[in-house]
Design a protein around this motif. Sequence first.
Motif, PDB file in Angstrom:
ATOM      1  N   MET A   1       0.818  -1.184   0.000  1.00 29.35           N
ATOM      2  CA  MET A   1       0.000   0.000   0.000  1.00 29.35           C
ATOM      3  C   MET A   1       0.866   1.254   0.000  1.00 29.35           C
ATOM      4  O   MET A   1       0.569   2.216  -0.680  1.00 29.35           O
ATOM      5  N   ILE A   2       1.948   1.239   0.798  1.00 30.16           N
ATOM      6  CA  ILE A   2       2.844   2.391   0.859  1.00 30.16           C
ATOM      7  C   ILE A   2       3.567   2.546  -0.470  1.00 30.16           C
ATOM      8  O   ILE A   2       3.778   3.658  -0.957  1.00 30.16           O
ATOM      9  N   LEU A   4       2.436   1.792  -3.406  1.00 32.25           N
ATOM     10  CA  LEU A   4       1.483   2.373  -4.356  1.00 32.25           C
ATOM     11  C   LEU A   4       1.342   3.873  -4.127  1.00 32.25           C
ATOM     12  O   LEU A   4       1.273   4.653  -5.083  1.00 32.25           O
ATOM     13  N   ARG A   5       1.318   4.292  -2.880  1.00 31.43           N
ATOM     14  CA  ARG A   5       1.214   5.718  -2.568  1.00 31.43           C
ATOM     15  C   ARG A   5       2.473   6.470  -3.001  1.00 31.43           C
ATOM     16  O   ARG A   5       2.398   7.581  -3.536  1.00 31.43           O
TER      17      ARG A   5
END
Length: 104
Positions: A1-2, A4-5
């Motif tokens: 998730m990180i 992707l951010r």
Amino acid sequence: MIALRVFGSVLHFLLKVVLLPVQIVLTILICMIDFAGGVFGFIFGLIGGFIILAGLSCLFMSPVDWKLFFEAMIAGTIIGSFPRMVRYFGESVLVGMKSFLARI
């Protein structure tokens, strides 16, 4: 998730860097339209003013021609204000494009 951010942040930064020359060109176009609009506005304002003065002179001639007077007033106003209308329209479109690109 990180990851992707971080990827999205890097992509957003690259998009901002790519759109920077477009913003610069739009700013230069706004300045050019403002200058050209001022020049044409002055010239057309003089022409429209002369037409309005010619219409006013119709009131002082012996057969007063009201139709020619009103036509000269309307034509002089339209001719005098047309470049300003075009300038404001062009500037508002370009400023709108700049604000849209700034939101990205």
